[in-house]
Design a protein around this motif. Structure first.
Motif, mmCIF file in Angstrom:
data_model
loop_
_atom_site.group_PDB
_atom_site.id
_atom_site.type_symbol
_atom_site.label_atom_id
_atom_site.label_comp_id
_atom_site.label_asym_id
_atom_site.label_seq_id
_atom_site.Cartn_x
_atom_site.Cartn_y
_atom_site.Cartn_z
ATOM 1 N N LEU A 43 0.837 -1.205 0.000
ATOM 2 C CA LEU A 43 0.000 0.000 0.000
ATOM 3 C C LEU A 43 0.873 1.256 0.000
ATOM 4 C CD1 LEU A 43 -2.790 1.406 0.264
ATOM 5 C CD2 LEU A 43 -2.517 1.241 2.749
ATOM 6 N N THR A 44 1.916 1.251 0.806
ATOM 7 C CA THR A 44 2.806 2.409 0.868
ATOM 8 C C THR A 44 3.471 2.640 -0.490
ATOM 9 O OG1 THR A 44 3.169 1.970 3.203
ATOM 10 C CG2 THR A 44 4.740 3.423 2.131
ATOM 11 N N GLU A 45 3.898 1.548 -1.132
ATOM 12 C CA GLU A 45 4.515 1.689 -2.464
ATOM 13 C C GLU A 45 3.501 2.249 -3.465
ATOM 14 O OE1 GLU A 45 7.723 -1.957 -1.766
ATOM 15 O OE2 GLU A 45 6.241 -2.159 -3.371
ATOM 16 N N ALA A 46 2.261 1.798 -3.347
ATOM 17 C CA ALA A 46 1.221 2.300 -4.262
ATOM 18 C C ALA A 46 0.989 3.791 -4.030
ATOM 19 C CB ALA A 46 -0.079 1.511 -4.053
ATOM 20 N N LEU A 47 0.904 4.199 -2.761
ATOM 21 C CA LEU A 47 0.709 5.621 -2.456
ATOM 22 C C LEU A 47 1.907 6.434 -2.927
ATOM 23 C CD1 LEU A 47 -0.755 5.131 1.135
ATOM 24 C CD2 LEU A 47 -1.976 6.210 -0.763
ATOM 25 N N ASP A 48 3.113 5.945 -2.650
ATOM 26 C CA ASP A 48 4.327 6.678 -3.020
ATOM 27 C C ASP A 48 4.456 6.824 -4.534
ATOM 28 O OD1 ASP A 48 4.933 6.838 -0.360
ATOM 29 O OD2 ASP A 48 6.502 5.309 -0.387
ATOM 30 N N GLY A 50 2.092 6.917 -6.735
ATOM 31 C CA GLY A 50 0.973 7.577 -7.415
ATOM 32 C C GLY A 50 0.024 6.623 -8.116
ATOM 33 N N VAL A 51 -0.077 5.383 -7.637
ATOM 34 C CA VAL A 51 -1.109 4.487 -8.169
ATOM 35 C C VAL A 51 -2.457 5.158 -7.916
ATOM 36 C CG1 VAL A 51 -2.271 2.264 -7.800
ATOM 37 C CG2 VAL A 51 0.233 2.378 -7.808
ATOM 38 N N PRO A 52 -3.316 5.277 -8.934
ATOM 39 C CA PRO A 52 -4.580 6.001 -8.726
ATOM 40 C C PRO A 52 -5.460 5.335 -7.657
ATOM 41 C CG PRO A 52 -4.177 5.618 -11.063
ATOM 42 C CD PRO A 52 -3.162 4.807 -10.309
ATOM 43 N N GLU A 53 -5.869 6.125 -6.686
ATOM 44 C CA GLU A 53 -6.844 5.719 -5.671
ATOM 45 C C GLU A 53 -6.586 4.317 -5.100
ATOM 46 O OE1 GLU A 53 -10.812 6.524 -7.099
ATOM 47 O OE2 GLU A 53 -10.254 8.530 -7.746
ATOM 48 N N TRP A 111 -4.163 -2.865 -8.220
ATOM 49 C CA TRP A 111 -3.347 -1.692 -8.477
ATOM 50 C C TRP A 111 -2.628 -1.909 -9.808
ATOM 51 C CZ3 TRP A 111 -1.531 -2.502 -2.802
ATOM 52 C CH2 TRP A 111 -2.508 -2.006 -1.933
ATOM 53 N N PRO A 112 -3.263 -1.457 -10.921
ATOM 54 C CA PRO A 112 -2.763 -1.787 -12.260
ATOM 55 C C PRO A 112 -1.321 -1.352 -12.495
ATOM 56 C CG PRO A 112 -4.917 -0.720 -12.387
ATOM 57 C CD PRO A 112 -4.487 -0.658 -10.962
ATOM 58 N N ARG A 113 -0.953 -0.182 -11.974
ATOM 59 C CA ARG A 113 0.395 0.305 -12.273
ATOM 60 C C ARG A 113 1.466 -0.619 -11.702
ATOM 61 N NH1 ARG A 113 1.106 6.520 -11.214
ATOM 62 N NH2 ARG A 113 -0.526 6.516 -12.767
ATOM 63 N N HIS A 114 1.138 -1.335 -10.658
ATOM 64 C CA HIS A 114 2.086 -2.286 -10.066
ATOM 65 C C HIS A 114 1.749 -3.740 -10.414
ATOM 66 C CE1 HIS A 114 3.557 0.679 -6.722
ATOM 67 N NE2 HIS A 114 4.069 0.935 -7.909
#
Ligand SMILES: Cc1cc2nc3c(=O)[nH]c(=O)nc-3n(C[C@H](O)[C@H](O)[C@H](O)COP(=O)(O)O)c2cc1C
Length: 224
Positions: A43-48, A50-53, A111-114
């Motif tokens: 979750l922290t990696e997603a927030l850092d 910029g994974v959307p929402e 989280w598509p970007r990841h």
């Protein structure tokens, strides 16, 4: 839909890319011993990054006959040590009624970007009124007006009825800024099982699942 349109749609669905990467590596042999800390890291990696929402999660519930329903909502809090996830809703909504009848649910994130998907399932508890109050009063005005509009999931007879209810809710919030709707509820899902899926553009995906037994977590791989 004509046959040509149906075929064009099928082609679009099958040629729209997904899981294109590049994605972070997932060394499952070095993964955390419990899923809470791994969730927090992802979750922290997603927030850092910029994974959307990334805090939008799908909640799946089932009624007393086992018929499922799913919808997205906001993850309001996480306790990684207890592997507990909190979300808020209206007790009289469909999900609220299903959770009252069958207090067990699943949460999932994509989280598509990841290229990452996470699943969690377990019993759901209703937190006390103090938690509901703190959650509600911590919201912005538009959200509090929405909370006071009420009747979530009930049939709406007209747009006008909705506009009238919103206006009444707006006046309530303006007159009583500390008021909390009776039905506003914070739920906590305490995971008994979790799964972490790391997608790979070459489709060499990884799946790591965890189960809680007698208070201890065990983990293992799943065939993708
Ligand atoms: C991005 C997004 C976030 C949402 N967040 C919430 C939320 O935190 N709580 C909630 O009750 N509904 C939220 N909703 C609305 C739910 O998806 C759903 O429409 C509503 O809760 C009624 O669901 P139900 O009829 O299954 O109970 C959100 C919707 C979207 C699109």
């Amino acid at each position: 839909m004509s046959g040509t349109e149906a075929e064009a749609l099928r082609v679009r669905l099958r040629t729209t890319p997904a899981l294109t990467g590049p994605f972070p590596a997932f060394e499952v042999s070095r993964a955390e011993a419990a899923p809470g800390p791994l969730f927090l890291r992802w979750l922290t990696e997603a927030l850092d990054d910029g994974v959307p929402e990334p805090h939008v999660t799908t909640l799946s519930t089932a009624d007393e006959r086992g018929r499922p329903s799913a919808r997205v909502l906001m993850l309001r809090d996480v306790d990684p040590d207890r592997c507990a996830f909190r979300f808020a809703s209206e007790a009289a909504s469909r999900k609220g009624r299903e959770l009252a009848a069958n207090p067990y649910a699943a949460l999932s994130w994509y989280w598509p970007r990841h290229g990452r998907q996470i699943r969690a399932a377990g019993p759901v508890a209703v937190l006390d009124r103090a938690a509901a109050r703190a959650d509600f009063l911590g919201r912005g005005e538009a959200s509090r007006i929405s909370g006071f509009t009420g009747s979530m999931s009930a049939p709406l007879e007209s747009e006008g009825a909705y506009a009238d209810a919103r206006e009444r809710a707006r006046r309530t919030v303006a007159a009583e800024p500390e008021a909390v709707p009776d039905g506003h509820t914070v739920y906590e899902l305490r995971a008994e099982e979790m799964e972490f899926f790391q997608g790979d553009p070459a489709r060499f995906h990884r799946r790591l699942c965890y189960h809680r037994q007698d208070g201890n977590w065990t983990s293992g791989l799943l065939w993708p």
